[in-house]
Design a protein around this motif. Structure first.
Motif, mmCIF file in Angstrom:
data_model
loop_
_atom_site.group_PDB
_atom_site.id
_atom_site.type_symbol
_atom_site.label_atom_id
_atom_site.label_comp_id
_atom_site.label_asym_id
_atom_site.label_seq_id
_atom_site.Cartn_x
_atom_site.Cartn_y
_atom_site.Cartn_z
ATOM 1 N N VAL A 293 -74.944 27.619 20.760
ATOM 2 C CA VAL A 293 -75.746 28.278 21.792
ATOM 3 C C VAL A 293 -76.069 27.296 22.910
ATOM 4 N N GLY A 294 -76.449 26.090 22.554
ATOM 5 C CA GLY A 294 -76.771 25.070 23.563
ATOM 6 C C GLY A 294 -75.570 24.725 24.420
ATOM 7 N N VAL A 295 -74.406 24.626 23.781
ATOM 8 C CA VAL A 295 -73.189 24.305 24.530
ATOM 9 C C VAL A 295 -72.805 25.477 25.437
ATOM 10 N N VAL A 296 -72.924 26.693 24.925
ATOM 11 C CA VAL A 296 -72.605 27.873 25.747
ATOM 12 C C VAL A 296 -73.545 27.949 26.950
ATOM 13 N N LEU A 297 -74.824 27.676 26.755
ATOM 14 C CA LEU A 297 -75.767 27.686 27.876
ATOM 15 C C LEU A 297 -75.430 26.585 28.882
ATOM 16 N N THR A 298 -75.014 25.436 28.391
ATOM 17 C CA THR A 298 -74.615 24.353 29.286
ATOM 18 C C THR A 298 -73.367 24.746 30.075
ATOM 19 N N ILE A 299 -72.425 25.401 29.419
ATOM 20 C CA ILE A 299 -71.221 25.871 30.116
ATOM 21 C C ILE A 299 -71.596 26.913 31.171
ATOM 22 N N CYS A 300 -72.545 27.779 30.852
ATOM 23 C CA CYS A 300 -73.027 28.750 31.855
ATOM 24 C C CYS A 300 -73.667 28.024 33.036
ATOM 25 N N GLY A 301 -74.412 26.957 32.754
ATOM 26 C CA GLY A 301 -74.992 26.138 33.825
ATOM 27 C C GLY A 301 -73.918 25.527 34.704
ATOM 28 N N ILE A 302 -72.801 25.112 34.094
ATOM 29 C CA ILE A 302 -71.683 24.560 34.865
ATOM 30 C C ILE A 302 -71.053 25.657 35.722
ATOM 31 N N ALA A 303 -70.947 26.861 35.166
ATOM 32 C CA ALA A 303 -70.395 27.980 35.943
ATOM 33 C C ALA A 303 -71.271 28.282 37.162
ATOM 34 N N ILE A 304 -72.575 28.228 36.979
ATOM 35 C CA ILE A 304 -73.485 28.449 38.106
ATOM 36 C C ILE A 304 -73.356 27.304 39.110
ATOM 37 N N LEU A 305 -73.101 26.099 38.611
ATOM 38 C CA LEU A 305 -72.822 24.974 39.517
ATOM 39 C C LEU A 305 -71.593 25.279 40.363
ATOM 40 N N GLY A 306 -70.605 25.897 39.759
ATOM 41 C CA GLY A 306 -69.416 26.291 40.513
ATOM 42 C C GLY A 306 -69.772 27.206 41.668
ATOM 43 N N PHE A 307 -70.656 28.165 41.407
ATOM 44 C CA PHE A 307 -71.116 29.044 42.482
ATOM 45 C C PHE A 307 -71.867 28.239 43.541
ATOM 46 N N ASN A 308 -72.732 27.325 43.092
ATOM 47 C CA ASN A 308 -73.509 26.510 44.033
ATOM 48 C C ASN A 308 -72.606 25.650 44.918
ATOM 49 N N MET A 309 -71.550 25.105 44.334
ATOM 50 C CA MET A 309 -70.617 24.300 45.126
ATOM 51 C C MET A 309 -69.910 25.177 46.157
ATOM 52 N N PHE A 310 -69.482 26.351 45.722
ATOM 53 C CA PHE A 310 -68.856 27.313 46.633
ATOM 54 C C PHE A 310 -69.828 27.667 47.761
ATOM 55 N N TRP A 311 -71.084 27.903 47.410
ATOM 56 C CA TRP A 311 -72.104 28.280 48.392
ATOM 57 C C TRP A 311 -72.348 27.147 49.390
ATOM 58 N N SER A 312 -72.400 25.925 48.904
ATOM 59 C CA SER A 312 -72.623 24.773 49.777
ATOM 60 C C SER A 312 -71.529 24.657 50.830
ATOM 61 N N LEU A 313 -70.286 24.846 50.405
ATOM 62 C CA LEU A 313 -69.172 24.713 51.341
ATOM 63 C C LEU A 313 -69.023 25.929 52.252
ATOM 64 N N THR A 314 -69.081 27.104 51.676
ATOM 65 C CA THR A 314 -68.785 28.296 52.480
ATOM 66 C C THR A 314 -69.971 28.764 53.305
ATOM 67 N N LYS A 315 -71.157 28.374 52.950
ATOM 68 C CA LYS A 315 -72.332 28.855 53.684
ATOM 69 C C LYS A 315 -73.031 27.743 54.467
ATOM 70 N N TYR A 316 -73.457 26.682 53.775
ATOM 71 C CA TYR A 316 -74.224 25.640 54.459
ATOM 72 C C TYR A 316 -73.379 24.926 55.508
ATOM 73 N N VAL A 317 -72.200 24.490 55.116
ATOM 74 C CA VAL A 317 -71.317 23.790 56.064
ATOM 75 C C VAL A 317 -70.905 24.743 57.186
ATOM 76 N N ALA A 318 -70.607 25.986 56.825
ATOM 77 C CA ALA A 318 -70.189 26.967 57.839
ATOM 78 C C ALA A 318 -71.309 27.255 58.838
ATOM 79 N N ILE A 319 -72.545 27.355 58.354
ATOM 80 C CA ILE A 319 -73.670 27.574 59.272
ATOM 81 C C ILE A 319 -73.820 26.382 60.200
ATOM 82 N N GLY A 320 -73.652 25.174 59.663
ATOM 83 C CA GLY A 320 -73.723 23.982 60.498
ATOM 84 C C GLY A 320 -72.683 24.009 61.607
ATOM 85 N N ARG A 321 -71.499 24.466 61.280
ATOM 86 C CA ARG A 321 -70.447 24.554 62.302
ATOM 87 C C ARG A 321 -70.751 25.656 63.308
ATOM 88 N N ARG A 322 -71.233 26.791 62.826
ATOM 89 C CA ARG A 322 -71.526 27.913 63.723
ATOM 90 C C ARG A 322 -72.689 27.614 64.661
#
Length: 185
Positions: free
Chosen positions: A57-86
């Motif tokens: 259970v602990g490992v599965v929750l950690t893997i879910c945390g990594i998956a959410i990190l994947g979303f956060n990384m996507f969000w940082s690049l596609t939204k934060y950087v893009a807003i800075g450029r816009r």
């Protein structure tokens, strides 16, 4: 604060780009390290859930945390950087302040959820390690089953989970920093 103390549009654009890239790379490094540790742990342990069902259970929750990190990384690049450029673009292409704040809030919410999931994973794993430590007895003389002793790989799994929590913290800090900059505008 006077109008002259407020950050300029160029400064805010630069902050968005910097924050997006910094957050992305920091999270990427910690996500890779955590993933490699968990992969190593799963290969090193024949059946990690046989003696401690909660470890899974602990490992599965950690893997879910990594998956959410994947979303956060996507969000940082596609939204934060893009807003800075816009923000440096023509006035018609610039995002509204409310749009930028909404993007930050979504990133912050995802990071908070990721932190909660990763902390639950960490607490589960640490709780099981504490139970193992208590069941060992003094010097291991009460329990002679080697599978119930704390193994080095157990500590690595805790480290992987802690790395995910740290990466989520950086994402939260980045979002709050951007909100602060937007509030001064």
């Amino acid at each position: 604060m006077t109008k002259s103390d407020a950050p300029t549009l160029r400064e805010i654009a630069s902050t968005f780009r910097f924050a997006g890239w910094f957050s992305f790379w920091f999270q990427l490094v910690l996500a890779i390290v955590s993933s490699v540790i968990l992969l190593f742990a799963s290969v090193s342990i024949r059946n990690p859930t046989a003696n401690n069902p909660g470890t899974g259970v602990g490992v599965v929750l950690t893997i879910c945390g990594i998956a959410i990190l994947g979303f956060n990384m996507f969000w940082s690049l596609t939204k934060y950087v893009a807003i800075g450029r816009r923000l440096n673009a023509e006035p018609v292409a610039r995002p509204k302040k409310s749009e930028a704040i909404q993007v930050i809030r979504i990133g912050l919410t995802a990071s908070l959820i990721g932190t909660l999931v990763a902390l639950l994973g960490t607490q589960t794993i640490v709780g099981l390690l504490a139970a193992k430590a208590l069941s060992q007895g003094v010097g291991g003389f009460i329990n002679v089953d080697p599978s119930k002793f704390i193994q080095p790989i157990d500590v690595f799994v805790v480290q992987a989970s802690a790395n995910v929590v740290l990466a989520q913290f950086v994402a939260i800090s980045t979002s709050l920093w951007l909100l602060n900059k937007m509030g001064k505008q």
